[in-house]
Design a protein around this motif. Structure first.
Motif, mmCIF file in Angstrom:
data_model
loop_
_atom_site.group_PDB
_atom_site.id
_atom_site.type_symbol
_atom_site.label_atom_id
_atom_site.label_comp_id
_atom_site.label_asym_id
_atom_site.label_seq_id
_atom_site.Cartn_x
_atom_site.Cartn_y
_atom_site.Cartn_z
ATOM 1 N N SER A 48 0.850 -1.181 0.000
ATOM 2 C CA SER A 48 0.000 0.000 0.000
ATOM 3 C C SER A 48 0.887 1.233 0.000
ATOM 4 C CB SER A 48 -0.906 0.031 1.242
ATOM 5 O OG SER A 48 -1.718 -1.118 1.326
ATOM 6 N N ARG A 101 -1.827 -2.331 -4.181
ATOM 7 C CA ARG A 101 -3.192 -2.768 -3.882
ATOM 8 C C ARG A 101 -4.053 -1.648 -3.316
ATOM 9 N NH1 ARG A 101 -3.673 -8.004 -0.486
ATOM 10 N NH2 ARG A 101 -5.760 -7.856 -1.386
ATOM 11 N N ARG A 102 -3.445 -0.763 -2.512
ATOM 12 C CA ARG A 102 -4.213 0.297 -1.866
ATOM 13 C C ARG A 102 -3.439 1.600 -1.956
ATOM 14 N NH1 ARG A 102 -3.886 -4.024 1.570
ATOM 15 N NH2 ARG A 102 -5.814 -5.187 2.041
ATOM 16 N N ALA A 161 -7.444 0.200 -4.808
ATOM 17 C CA ALA A 161 -8.452 0.803 -3.944
ATOM 18 C C ALA A 161 -7.925 2.143 -3.441
ATOM 19 C CB ALA A 161 -8.769 -0.119 -2.776
ATOM 20 N N PHE A 190 -9.043 0.232 6.239
ATOM 21 C CA PHE A 190 -8.744 0.286 4.806
ATOM 22 C C PHE A 190 -7.462 -0.475 4.450
ATOM 23 C CE2 PHE A 190 -6.704 2.381 1.143
ATOM 24 C CZ PHE A 190 -7.695 2.210 0.182
#
Length: 274
Positions: free
Chosen positions: A100, A123-124, A212, A266
């Motif tokens: 992330s 991914r984030r 995301a 998150f």
């Protein structure tokens, strides 16, 4: 007990990149986190945030090129594309298969630009009060002399009291740390990044993201307004948003616990303590 592990350097994207690591290996479902600070924030000034992140995640705070102990120089490219490529090359150099990115201010813009190429490992993406300026848009509310003047004083030598003129709401310890490290910011890098706030269009990148996205904004800030939030969510559907109460642009300095709470789960686990 400190979660700081060590500082290190890697050669990635053709330059020396320096980082601080906190926490180390963590459980399944908790990807490593790369924190990318703002325009004049060497990694060490985010150390207190790294300590908290390190309680739950393997955390790396990056010195953006031209800041801190990462490479700097007259011949270095300080543009947004190069900064974004640095982050991706950094993750690859460390062997991070999934990760992330948490980017504050300029770091958020770097994250967006890095994410537009749809890197497999990202991914984030967390965008903490990213400047939404760009061609044909309202200017970034901070002014360049604020940065240039404070850096000039830091190069000559300054203390926490002298830094009060630039950061009046910070604690003495926070001002002292900034006074100690601000001289490591290459003026050429800061001017280029500030100009790019107005020359680069990150909005064109938002629709290309497949990671995301969480947008964290400051309740008392004037960097990301309500209309900006709506535009970001339209361009990057599914973007979550959280405004941190009683915080200006330097969110974790103004409301540290509120900053951590804004992440919720998150990243795969909460940061806020019970």
């Amino acid at each position: 007990m400190s979660n700081f592990l060590y500082g290190g350097n890697v050669h990635a994207n053709g330059i020396r990149q320096h980082y601080l690591r906190y926490g180390g290996a963590r459980g399944a479902g908790r990807d490593p986190v790369i924190i990318v600070p703002g325009i004049t924030s060497p990694a060490i000034t985010w150390g207190f945030v790294g300590e908290r992140f390190g309680e739950s995640f393997d955390t790396y705070i990056l010195d953006v090129r031209g800041r801190g102990l990462s490479e700097a120089g007259a011949a270095l490219n300080y543009g947004l594309d190069a900064q974004a490529a640095d982050v991706l090359a950094f993750a690859q150099a460390l062997g991070l298969e999934q990760y992330s990115v948490v980017g504050h201010s300029m770091g958020g813009r770097i994250g967006v630009r890095a994410g537009r190429s749809k890197p497999a490992g990202l991914r984030r993406l967390v965008l903490a009060d990213p400047p939404v300026s760009g061609p044909g848009r309202r200017p970034y509310p901070a002014k360049l002399p604020w940065y240039v003047d404070s850096m000039a004083q830091a190069r000559q030598g300054m203390d926490a009291e002298a830094m009060r003129a630039f950061c009046p709401s910070w604690t003495d310890a926070q001002r002292q740390l900034r006074a100690e490290w601000l001289h490591t910011c290459d003026e050429r890098a800061i001017i280029q990044s500030f100009d790019d706030f107005h020359n680069d269009d990150i909005h064109a990148d938002l629709s290309l993201l497949d990671a995301a996205v969480l947008l964290i904004t400051a309740e008392r800030g004037d960097v990301v307004l309500d209309a900006d939030v709506k535009e970001i969510q339209r361009l990057a559907p599914g973007t979550r948003h959280h405004r941190v109460p009683a915080a200006g642009h330097m969110i974790p300095w103004d409301n540290e616990e509120g900053f951590y709470a804004a992440f919720g789960d998150f990243l795969g686990a909460p940061l806020a303590r019970a």
